[in-house]
Design an enzyme around this catalytic site. Structure first.
Site, mmCIF file in Angstrom:
data_model
loop_
_atom_site.group_PDB
_atom_site.id
_atom_site.type_symbol
_atom_site.label_atom_id
_atom_site.label_comp_id
_atom_site.label_asym_id
_atom_site.label_seq_id
_atom_site.Cartn_x
_atom_site.Cartn_y
_atom_site.Cartn_z
ATOM 1 N N HIS A 18 5.216 -13.055 -6.429
ATOM 2 C CA HIS A 18 6.548 -12.844 -7.013
ATOM 3 C C HIS A 18 6.590 -13.360 -8.442
ATOM 4 C CE1 HIS A 18 6.548 -16.621 -4.700
ATOM 5 N NE2 HIS A 18 7.294 -17.099 -5.681
HETATM 6 P P1 AMP Z 1 7.730 -20.219 -5.687
HETATM 7 O O1 AMP Z 1 7.721 -21.679 -5.929
HETATM 8 O O2 AMP Z 1 7.245 -19.459 -6.900
HETATM 9 O O3 AMP Z 1 7.021 -19.800 -4.418
HETATM 10 O O4 AMP Z 1 9.249 -19.810 -5.573
HETATM 11 C C1 AMP Z 1 9.844 -19.211 -4.469
HETATM 12 C C2 AMP Z 1 11.273 -18.825 -4.870
HETATM 13 O O5 AMP Z 1 11.856 -18.097 -3.792
HETATM 14 C C3 AMP Z 1 12.179 -20.014 -5.146
HETATM 15 O O6 AMP Z 1 12.717 -19.876 -6.459
HETATM 16 C C4 AMP Z 1 13.253 -19.935 -4.052
HETATM 17 O O7 AMP Z 1 14.522 -20.312 -4.515
HETATM 18 C C5 AMP Z 1 13.218 -18.479 -3.657
HETATM 19 N N1 AMP Z 1 13.564 -18.168 -2.273
HETATM 20 C C6 AMP Z 1 13.270 -18.881 -1.163
HETATM 21 N N2 AMP Z 1 13.647 -18.198 -0.042
HETATM 22 C C7 AMP Z 1 14.187 -17.028 -0.469
HETATM 23 C C8 AMP Z 1 14.731 -15.879 0.197
HETATM 24 N N3 AMP Z 1 14.781 -15.826 1.519
HETATM 25 N N4 AMP Z 1 15.189 -14.849 -0.560
HETATM 26 C C9 AMP Z 1 15.122 -14.899 -1.910
HETATM 27 N N5 AMP Z 1 14.610 -15.952 -2.597
HETATM 28 C C10 AMP Z 1 14.143 -16.996 -1.885
#
Ligand code: AMP
Ligand code: ZN
Length: 187
Positions: free
Chosen positions: A101
């Site tokens: 992502h």
């Molecule tokens: P990372 O540290 O790059 O893996 O970031 C994961 C991101 O996903 C974080 O910014 C979270 O706030 C976000 N996140 C966690 N769960 C969800 C979800 N179910 N839907 C959308 N975003 C999410």
């Protein structure tokens, strides 16, 4: 291809993108969703439809996909009538959630969800891998390597420096007060 359909919180993004109602915009190969716990006024995630677990599974064949993710990142900013310069676009060097992502986040960092020092450093030190840097590394090295444990520890211990001026905060409440002042000045 690696199957990253996992269990529990780490697969939350995979569940979210399954419902088209959560797609702000999409293309043949990727979708844009709202980050559920936004760390700034505006925070989106761009994900490929293909089951790619993270940046460490990218190879040279994924360069066009990265370009498409970046295009969608720019598109969502445009669709929302925001300015590209007000955003950071990149990957966490140490991601926690499954499915590659790309973060698209406004530089104000004004949000109740921004709570910890770890949150701050993950976007404002080399723990945040800017899109251009990620693309260049993939092109040059044919892969994106993990940071070492020592590098992560050092970056995690970085001072709380404001991203908009020379101010160094004592702690997170201090930094959040300061960021709110920058934001208020812009309104
Ligand atoms: P990372 O540290 O790059 O893996 O970031 C994961 C991101 O996903 C974080 O910014 C979270 O706030 C976000 N996140 C966690 N769960 C969800 C979800 N179910 N839907 C959308 N975003 C999410
Ligand atoms: Zn400042």
């Amino acid at each position: 291809m690696t199957n990253s359909v996992g269990k529990g919180w780490a697969s939350g993004l995979i569940s979210t993108i399954k419902d088209p109602k959560n797609h702000i915009i999409s293309s043949k190969d990727a979708v844009v969703i709202h980050d559920k716990y936004p760390k700034a006024r505006h925070h989106y995630l761009v994900l490929p439809k293909a089951d790619i677990p993270d940046i460490f599974h990218l190879n040279l064949s994924h360069l066009p996909l990265l370009e498409e993710l970046h295009l969608l990142a720019q598109n969502v900013i445009e669709v929302k009538s925001f300015q590209l310069d007000d955003f950071k676009i990149g990957f966490h060097a140490q991601p926690s959630m499954q499915r590659l992502h790309l973060h698209v986040i406004s530089k104000d960092f004004v949000s109740d969800c921004l709570k910890t020092k770890k949150h701050w450093v993950s976007f404002n030190t080399e723990l945040f891998l800017q899109y251009q840097e990620a693309y260049a590394r993939l092109k040059t090295d044919a892969c994106i390597k993990r940071l070492t444990k020592e590098q992560i520890q050092e970056l995690t211990a970085s001072a709380l420096e404001c991203n908009q001026c020379e101010f160094e905060a004592k702690n997170m409440p201090d930094l959040k007060r300061h960021l709110l002042e920058h934001w208020a000045q812009r309104q």
